[in-house]
Enzyme design. Structure first.
Site, short mmCIF file in Angstrom:
data_model
loop_
_atom_site.label_atom_id
_atom_site.label_comp_id
_atom_site.label_asym_id
_atom_site.label_seq_id
_atom_site.Cartn_x
_atom_site.Cartn_y
_atom_site.Cartn_z
N CYS A 1 7.19 -7.57 10.69
CA CYS A 1 6.76 -7.92 9.34
C CYS A 1 7.86 -8.72 8.65
O CYS A 1 8.99 -8.26 8.52
CB CYS A 1 6.44 -6.66 8.55
SG CYS A 1 5.93 -6.99 6.86
N GLU B 1 -1.31 -0.09 -0.26
CA GLU B 1 -0.50 -0.60 -1.36
C GLU B 1 -0.81 -2.06 -1.61
O GLU B 1 -1.49 -2.72 -0.81
CB GLU B 1 1.00 -0.45 -1.01
CG GLU B 1 1.37 -1.25 0.25
CD GLU B 1 2.85 -1.18 0.62
OE1 GLU B 1 3.49 -0.15 0.38
OE2 GLU B 1 3.35 -2.21 1.13
N HIS C 1 3.30 -10.72 3.00
CA HIS C 1 3.77 -10.31 4.32
C HIS C 1 3.26 -11.30 5.37
O HIS C 1 2.11 -11.73 5.30
CB HIS C 1 3.20 -8.95 4.75
CG HIS C 1 3.67 -7.77 3.98
ND1 HIS C 1 4.99 -7.51 3.73
CD2 HIS C 1 2.99 -6.74 3.45
CE1 HIS C 1 5.09 -6.37 3.05
NE2 HIS C 1 3.89 -5.88 2.86
MN MN Z 1 3.19 -4.00 1.88
#
Ligand code: MN
Length: 148
Positions: free
Chosen positions: A114, A60, A66
């Site tokens: 994350c 994606e 991130h």
């Molecule tokens: Mn992602």
């Protein structure tokens, strides 16, 4: 203050162990999600994703970034047209609008922390044309075919 104790099995007291995404909505395999922190004051969230030995995240891209720290095991990540081997305590950033995917090394549980914005855009999936274009790079193709 908040203090959540770590439990066995890479879980935390009072944190729900959730499916990664809605089943069947997008391609992924054998991966779970735990939202460890969600703080409006920080405008951010800290999540822990873990995949089983055959697991991978969705390929994606999106506007939000991130910040990732590998927390358990090892695997590979695709970021743009680069594939990197990553292991426990390595740090990776995913810049805005960059295709990305994580894949566990066969036989190894693979988990990462994350960081993301609380308010964020919805991920985009590659179109057939975009996927074809990604696959023209031999390294990317090998990763997508699970050969790396
Ligand atoms: Mn992602």
């Amino acid at each position: 203050m908040m203090h959540r104790k770590a439990l066995d099995g890479f879980r935390w007291d009072g944190i729900d162990h959730l499916p990664y995404k809605e089943e069947g909505s997008v391609p992924f395999k054998d991966i779970s999600r735990q939202v460890l922190l969600s703080a409006p004051e920080l405008s951010g969230e800290l999540r822990y994703f873990e995949m089983g030995p055959e697991g991978f995240s969705t390929l994606e891209r999106h506007e939000h970034m991130h910040g990732v720290m590998i927390f358990r095991g090892e695997g590979h990540c695709l970021v743009g047209d680069e594939v990197r081997f990553v292991r426990e305590r390595d740090l990776v950033t995913i810049p805005p609008w960059t295709w990305h995917q994580f894949r566990a090394t066969a036989g190894v549980a693979f988990g990462f922390l994350c960081m993301v914005n609380t308010q964020r855009d919805k991920p985009q999936l590659p179109s057939d044309t975009e996927l074809e274009e990604l696959r023209t790079n031999p390294t990317v193709r090998a990763f997508l075919d699970g050969e790396i």
